[in-house]
Design an enzyme around this catalytic site. Sequence first.
Site, PDB file in Angstrom:
ATOM      1  CG  HIS A   1       2.284  -5.187   3.261  1.00 38.31           C
ATOM      2  ND1 HIS A   1       1.156  -4.466   2.962  1.00 38.31           N
ATOM      3  CD2 HIS A   1       2.819  -5.537   2.067  1.00 38.31           C
ATOM      4  CE1 HIS A   1       1.016  -4.382   1.649  1.00 38.31           C
ATOM      5  NE2 HIS A   1       2.008  -5.032   1.087  1.00 38.31           N
TER       6      HIS A   1
ATOM      7  CE  LYS B   1       7.576  -9.760   6.078  1.00 33.68           C
ATOM      8  NZ  LYS B   1       6.651 -10.011   5.014  1.00 33.68           N
TER       9      LYS B   1
ATOM     10  N   GLY C   1       8.807 -14.554   0.218  1.00 29.36           N
ATOM     11  CA  GLY C   1      10.029 -14.982   0.889  1.00 29.36           C
ATOM     12  C   GLY C   1      10.086 -14.925   2.395  1.00 29.36           C
TER      13      GLY C   1
ATOM     14  CB  THR D   1       5.425 -13.912   4.528  1.00 29.43           C
ATOM     15  OG1 THR D   1       5.384 -12.484   4.507  1.00 29.43           O
ATOM     16  CG2 THR D   1       4.161 -14.452   5.171  1.00 29.43           C
TER      17      THR D   1
ATOM     18  CB  SER E   1      11.132 -10.255  -0.846  1.00 28.47           C
ATOM     19  OG  SER E   1      10.560  -9.178  -0.167  1.00 28.47           O
ATOM     20  N   GLY E   2       7.992  -9.909  -1.670  1.00 26.66           N
ATOM     21  CA  GLY E   2       6.973  -9.166  -2.420  1.00 26.66           C
ATOM     22  C   GLY E   2       7.526  -8.052  -3.287  1.00 26.66           C
TER      23      GLY E   2
ATOM     24  CG  ASP F   1       3.381  -8.979  -3.633  1.00 26.21           C
ATOM     25  OD1 ASP F   1       3.401  -9.880  -2.775  1.00 26.21           O
ATOM     26  OD2 ASP F   1       3.513  -7.774  -3.364  1.00 26.21           O
TER      27      ASP F   1
ATOM     28  CG  ASP G   1       1.011  -1.421   7.437  1.00 23.61           C
ATOM     29  OD1 ASP G   1       0.005  -0.777   7.798  1.00 23.61           O
ATOM     30  OD2 ASP G   1       2.160  -1.167   7.827  1.00 23.61           O
TER      31      ASP G   1
ATOM     32  CG  HIS H   1       5.566  -4.211  -3.330  1.00 29.94           C
ATOM     33  ND1 HIS H   1       5.891  -3.715  -2.094  1.00 29.94           N
ATOM     34  CD2 HIS H   1       4.852  -5.333  -3.106  1.00 29.94           C
ATOM     35  CE1 HIS H   1       5.382  -4.503  -1.162  1.00 29.94           C
ATOM     36  NE2 HIS H   1       4.745  -5.488  -1.747  1.00 29.94           N
TER      37      HIS H   1
ATOM     38  CG  ASP I   1       4.503  -5.369  -8.230  1.00 32.07           C
ATOM     39  OD1 ASP I   1       4.212  -4.995  -9.381  1.00 32.07           O
ATOM     40  OD2 ASP I   1       5.671  -5.451  -7.811  1.00 32.07           O
TER      41      ASP I   1
ATOM     42  NE  ARG J   1      -7.344  -5.617 -13.769  1.00 30.43           N
ATOM     43  CZ  ARG J   1      -6.927  -6.585 -14.582  1.00 30.43           C
ATOM     44  NH1 ARG J   1      -5.991  -7.412 -14.187  1.00 30.43           N
ATOM     45  NH2 ARG J   1      -7.435  -6.732 -15.776  1.00 30.43           N
TER      46      ARG J   1
END
Length: 140
Positions: A8, A12, A35, A37, A54-55, A60, A80, A87, A90, A96
């Site tokens: 997050h 980073k 992306g 990261t 990107s997440g 994700d 974080d 999101h 996600d 999970r």
Amino acid sequence: MKIALIAHDRQKPLIVKLATAYQPILAQHELFATGTTGQKIIDATGLSVKRFKSGPLGGDQQIGALISENKMDLVIFLRDPLTAQPHEPDVNALIRLSDVYEVPLATNIGTAEVLLRGLDQGLMAFREVVHDQDSNPINL
């Protein structure tokens, strides 16, 4: 091994420090990242990293899809926990899936370091067993 690196925004800088400190270990493996990261890790270390979206834009979920196909061996996701994420569903799905498919998952720097040191010492052999089972499925 295939390793996903996700962080997050507020985490980073920490994942970049982790990638820099463990660059010799990470360089021996196939790296994937969301992306921004991924770009920050590439810029700081020169490591080869396959970048997804990107997440919040589906990155994700892209990594989650690889987990569900047993094509990811380790996930480092520096979350974080004090900031709400748009999101979040996600994020929860990725966590999970890591549990469902028994993919080691670190959500903080301490666990990430333990997993990377274990990887370096050859303590992730069980993932090879998973891949062997995938290539030799049992027909019932």
